[in-house]
Design a protein around this motif. Structure first.
Motif, PDB file in Angstrom:
ATOM      1  N   ASP A  68       0.928  -1.150   0.069  1.00 29.04           N
ATOM      2  CA  ASP A  68      -0.094  -0.023   0.068  1.00 29.04           C
ATOM      3  C   ASP A  68       0.779   1.187   0.097  1.00 29.04           C
ATOM      4  O   ASP A  68       1.530   1.595   1.115  1.00 29.04           O
ATOM      5  N   LEU A  69       1.144   1.857  -1.199  1.00 30.69           N
ATOM      6  CA  LEU A  69       1.859   3.219  -1.320  1.00 30.69           C
ATOM      7  C   LEU A  69       1.537   4.157  -0.323  1.00 30.69           C
ATOM      8  O   LEU A  69       2.280   4.920   0.283  1.00 30.69           O
ATOM      9  N   ARG A  70       0.187   4.366  -0.355  1.00 26.13           N
ATOM     10  CA  ARG A  70      -0.342   5.322   0.381  1.00 26.13           C
ATOM     11  C   ARG A  70       0.024   5.064   1.768  1.00 26.13           C
ATOM     12  O   ARG A  70       0.309   6.025   2.938  1.00 26.13           O
ATOM     13  N   GLY A  71      -0.091   4.028   2.342  1.00 29.86           N
ATOM     14  CA  GLY A  71       0.111   3.775   3.800  1.00 29.86           C
ATOM     15  C   GLY A  71       1.564   3.700   4.143  1.00 29.86           C
ATOM     16  O   GLY A  71       1.833   4.160   5.347  1.00 29.86           O
ATOM     17  N   TRP A  72       2.370   3.576   3.223  1.00 31.51           N
ATOM     18  CA  TRP A  72       3.662   3.496   3.349  1.00 31.51           C
ATOM     19  C   TRP A  72       4.251   5.107   3.376  1.00 31.51           C
ATOM     20  O   TRP A  72       4.960   5.511   4.308  1.00 31.51           O
ATOM     21  N   LEU A  73       3.475   5.948   2.656  1.00 30.95           N
ATOM     22  CA  LEU A  73       4.001   7.367   2.392  1.00 30.95           C
ATOM     23  C   LEU A  73       3.329   8.203   3.577  1.00 30.95           C
ATOM     24  O   LEU A  73       3.823   9.373   3.809  1.00 30.95           O
ATOM     25  N   ALA A  74       2.248   7.434   4.106  1.00 30.06           N
ATOM     26  CA  ALA A  74       1.468   8.581   4.986  1.00 30.06           C
ATOM     27  C   ALA A  74       2.025   9.150   6.070  1.00 30.06           C
ATOM     28  O   ALA A  74       2.109  10.269   6.437  1.00 30.06           O
ATOM     29  N   PRO A  75       3.140   8.264   6.957  1.00 33.22           N
ATOM     30  CA  PRO A  75       3.766   8.847   7.904  1.00 33.22           C
ATOM     31  C   PRO A  75       4.892   9.898   7.542  1.00 33.22           C
ATOM     32  O   PRO A  75       5.635  10.390   8.396  1.00 33.22           O
ATOM     33  N   SER A  76       5.251  10.210   6.481  1.00 32.02           N
ATOM     34  CA  SER A  76       6.477  10.804   5.866  1.00 32.02           C
ATOM     35  C   SER A  76       6.607  12.326   6.308  1.00 32.02           C
ATOM     36  O   SER A  76       7.426  12.865   6.727  1.00 32.02           O
ATOM     37  N   TRP A  77       5.248  12.830   6.560  1.00 34.92           N
ATOM     38  CA  TRP A  77       4.994  14.334   6.907  1.00 34.92           C
ATOM     39  C   TRP A  77       5.921  14.543   8.398  1.00 34.92           C
ATOM     40  O   TRP A  77       6.298  15.300   8.643  1.00 34.92           O
ATOM     41  N   SER A  78       5.705  13.458   8.987  1.00 31.65           N
ATOM     42  CA  SER A  78       6.146  13.572  10.327  1.00 31.65           C
ATOM     43  C   SER A  78       7.930  13.572  10.345  1.00 31.65           C
ATOM     44  O   SER A  78       8.207  14.342  11.237  1.00 31.65           O
ATOM     45  N   THR A  79       8.545  12.927   9.457  1.00 24.77           N
ATOM     46  CA  THR A  79       9.698  13.190   9.509  1.00 24.77           C
ATOM     47  C   THR A  79      10.270  14.550   8.854  1.00 24.77           C
ATOM     48  O   THR A  79      11.368  15.054   9.458  1.00 24.77           O
ATOM     49  N   ALA A  80       9.445  15.129   7.875  1.00 25.86           N
ATOM     50  CA  ALA A  80       9.667  16.526   7.630  1.00 25.86           C
ATOM     51  C   ALA A  80       9.596  17.385   8.774  1.00 25.86           C
ATOM     52  O   ALA A  80      10.455  18.279   8.974  1.00 25.86           O
ATOM     53  N   VAL A  81       8.550  17.164   9.740  1.00 24.55           N
ATOM     54  CA  VAL A  81       8.148  18.124  10.766  1.00 24.55           C
ATOM     55  C   VAL A  81       9.389  18.121  11.722  1.00 24.55           C
ATOM     56  O   VAL A  81       9.886  18.884  12.361  1.00 24.55           O
ATOM     57  N   LEU A  82       9.716  16.813  11.858  1.00 24.88           N
ATOM     58  CA  LEU A  82      11.019  16.353  12.908  1.00 24.88           C
ATOM     59  C   LEU A  82      12.224  17.233  12.384  1.00 24.88           C
ATOM     60  O   LEU A  82      13.000  17.705  13.274  1.00 24.88           O
ATOM     61  N   PHE A 184       4.346  11.426  17.411  1.00 27.78           N
ATOM     62  CA  PHE A 184       4.275   9.868  17.447  1.00 27.78           C
ATOM     63  C   PHE A 184       2.660   9.757  17.618  1.00 27.78           C
ATOM     64  O   PHE A 184       2.100   9.004  17.209  1.00 27.78           O
ATOM     65  N   GLY A 185       1.868  10.425  18.595  1.00 28.42           N
ATOM     66  CA  GLY A 185       0.720  10.633  18.927  1.00 28.42           C
ATOM     67  C   GLY A 185      -0.318  10.816  17.772  1.00 28.42           C
ATOM     68  O   GLY A 185      -1.153  10.048  17.367  1.00 28.42           O
ATOM     69  N   VAL A 186       0.061  12.013  17.081  1.00 24.78           N
ATOM     70  CA  VAL A 186      -0.826  12.295  15.836  1.00 24.78           C
ATOM     71  C   VAL A 186      -0.696  11.349  14.908  1.00 24.78           C
ATOM     72  O   VAL A 186      -1.574  10.773  13.920  1.00 24.78           O
ATOM     73  N   SER A 187       0.476  10.472  14.680  1.00 23.23           N
ATOM     74  CA  SER A 187       0.746   9.831  13.807  1.00 23.23           C
ATOM     75  C   SER A 187      -0.053   8.074  14.159  1.00 23.23           C
ATOM     76  O   SER A 187      -0.559   7.473  13.160  1.00 23.23           O
ATOM     77  N   ALA A 188      -0.044   7.977  15.154  1.00 23.33           N
ATOM     78  CA  ALA A 188      -0.824   6.647  15.691  1.00 23.33           C
ATOM     79  C   ALA A 188      -2.334   6.988  15.567  1.00 23.33           C
ATOM     80  O   ALA A 188      -3.063   6.021  15.467  1.00 23.33           O
TER      81      ALA A 188
END
Length: 471
Positions: A68-82, A184-188
């Motif tokens: 699932d490409l979307r599922g894989w890319l979905a958390p990427s925003w958190s890396t950018a914010v970090l 972490f909380g928002v991602s979960a």
């Protein structure tokens, strides 16, 4: 040795960044000095650890799966914010010291440092998916949350320790840690998607069924409840009849449905309650055969039984089986249908409203001893699978029946018609089985409360059933 030589190279090979990143993951000082990784090296680190995590994630899904490409890319925003937070928190680069510096070095080390905690989490996920965890971990609801929080804590502590070695001031360290917790909380919460999903073409054939809500389903459910109520046999004058109500509100573990069916059959066969038992169950497989186990249906069923039975002389046996929590509510889930949990006070109120005098109530759930006080009375027998401070056992995916349901209802009540005798004989059996299964949070300590006014009623009932069995 932890200290670098005075003279250091300004570039390090890939293996050194991996080694020092792993050290950082275990709270050790990364020995990279002020060396800086090239863009190609950062890309290589990302590629290596991304592939490793994807391979492990695939193992968390038994059987066929789809990427699932979307599922894989979905958390990427958190890396950018970090990265933005780190850029804000890190002090300017200083080439005059041996201290690590620079956003590129920080990100390269963090990419590797996060792998140990991810590895532990994914290995636990793989073991859970393949039912390879110890039985104790499968049945202790709090254990999963505790492990989850510990892994979160590990990740946050590793980030703070790494940033400390980069000279981040304490105030900014606190802000960085708080930011990571929020991420972490928002991602979960909002981005639970996974890179691998079960193959949709296989789920309905081999995997668990899923409840599908439709107008037809709701119409069938209304008819099922009405049929269950109208099909109740009337009381027989001069005979102490047994009526039964079995309630299993947690849809996602088959053990509760199996126990529901077992107790219903036992009451019909052993307690002369044929056509006097109502089964309420949440499970995708029974959406067209059993009324849903909801608080509203529970109250309606109790009212209907009260209308059919002799409320002063007959006996109502209620069996409830689900997960339990320290607030003493029974876990309820029938996704996508929203179902409220049931509390002991709600059950007591429904029984009092219906005017049913003689009650035998069994609760198979963790912390179910908390139901004894609210339900106890002179005309009530209450038995529970645990006391108010301990978990019960046997409600995991690999369980055929709960330890309490198996020992009391499937074994001892096939030998006697006395609930007290069955409970007394079952308790040491349950204790021994918990020891053999490795239950490590203490004996569940099943509880029994018997009102003085129900004792002669149940004794007379047992004598009648014994004489019927002897014929």
């Amino acid at each position: 040795m932890d200290e670098l030589p005075a003279a250091i190279e300004r570039s390090l090979p890939l293996r050194d960044w991996v080694r020092e990143g792993l050290r950082a993951g275990f709270f050790r000082r990364p020995r990279v000095g002020n060396a800086q990784p090239s863009p190609a090296l950062v890309a290589a680190l990302l590629a290596i650890f991304t592939v490793l995590e994807l391979v492990l994630a695939r193992l968390e899904v038994p059987g066929p799966a789809e990427f699932d490409l979307r599922g894989w890319l979905a958390p990427s925003w958190s890396t950018a914010v970090l990265l933005l937070l780190a850029w804000w928190a890190l002090p300017p680069r200083d080439d005059t010291t041996d201290r690590p510096s620079g956003l590129a070095a920080w990100f390269a080390l963090w990419t590797v440092a996060l792998f140990p905690v991810n590895l532990v989490a994914q290995l636990l996920g793989i073991a859970h998916a393949h039912e390879a965890l110890p039985a104790a971990m499968e049945t202790l609801a709090w254990a999963g949350w505790l492990i989850y929080l510990l892994l979160w804590g590990w990740a946050v502590a590793a980030l703070l320790r790494l940033s400390f070695h980069f000279g981040v001031p304490r105030a900014r360290l606190a802000a960085l840690g708080a930011g990571l917790v929020v991420l972490f909380g928002v991602s979960a919460w909002q981005f639970p998607d996974r890179a691998w999903q079960p193959d949709p073409s296989q789920v309905t054939k081999e995997g668990p069924l899923r409840l599908e809500l439709s107008q037809e389903t709701f119409e069938i459910q209304q008819a099922l409840l009405q049929k269950a109520i109208s099909g109740l046999a009337p009381e027989r004058p001069g005979t102490v009849d047994v009526y039964g109500l079995v309630f299993s509100p947690y849809a996602h573990e088959d053990v509760f449905l199996r126990e529901n069916n077992l107790v219903a059959r036992l009451l019909a066969e052993r307690f002369d309650a044929q056509d006097r038992v109502v089964q309420l169950a949440n499970h995708a497989a029974t959406a067209q055969t059993h009324p849903w186990a909801t608080p509203a249906n529970l109250e309606r069923a109790i009212d209907a039984i009260g209308e059919r039975m002799d409320r002063e002389n007959d006996v109502l046996v209620i069996y409830m089986t689900s997960h339990g929590a320290s607030d003493f509510k029974l876990a309820a889930d029938n996704t996508p249908l929203s179902v409220d949990a049931v509390s002991p006070g709600e059950l007591r109120q429904a029984l009092d409203k219906a005017g049913i005098r003689h009650r035998v109530i069994a609760i198979s759930a963790c912390f179910s001893g908390g139901w004894v006080g609210p339900l106890a009375s002179d005309s009530t027998l209450v038995m529970t699978a645990a006391d108010a401070t301990h978990t019960s056992f046997g409600c995991g995916k690999r369980s055929e029946l709960t330890f309490f349901g198996r020992a009391v209802f499937d074994e001892e009540l096939r030998k006697t018609h006395s609930f007290e005798q069955a409970f007394a004989a079952a308790v040491p059996v349950i204790k021994q089985r918990e020891v053999e299964a490795g239950k490590d949070d203490g004996f569940s300590n099943p509880q029994l409360s018997v009102g003085e006014k129900i004792k002669p009623v149940l004794a007379a009932l047992a004598r009648r059933l014994d004489s019927m069995a002897a014929k």
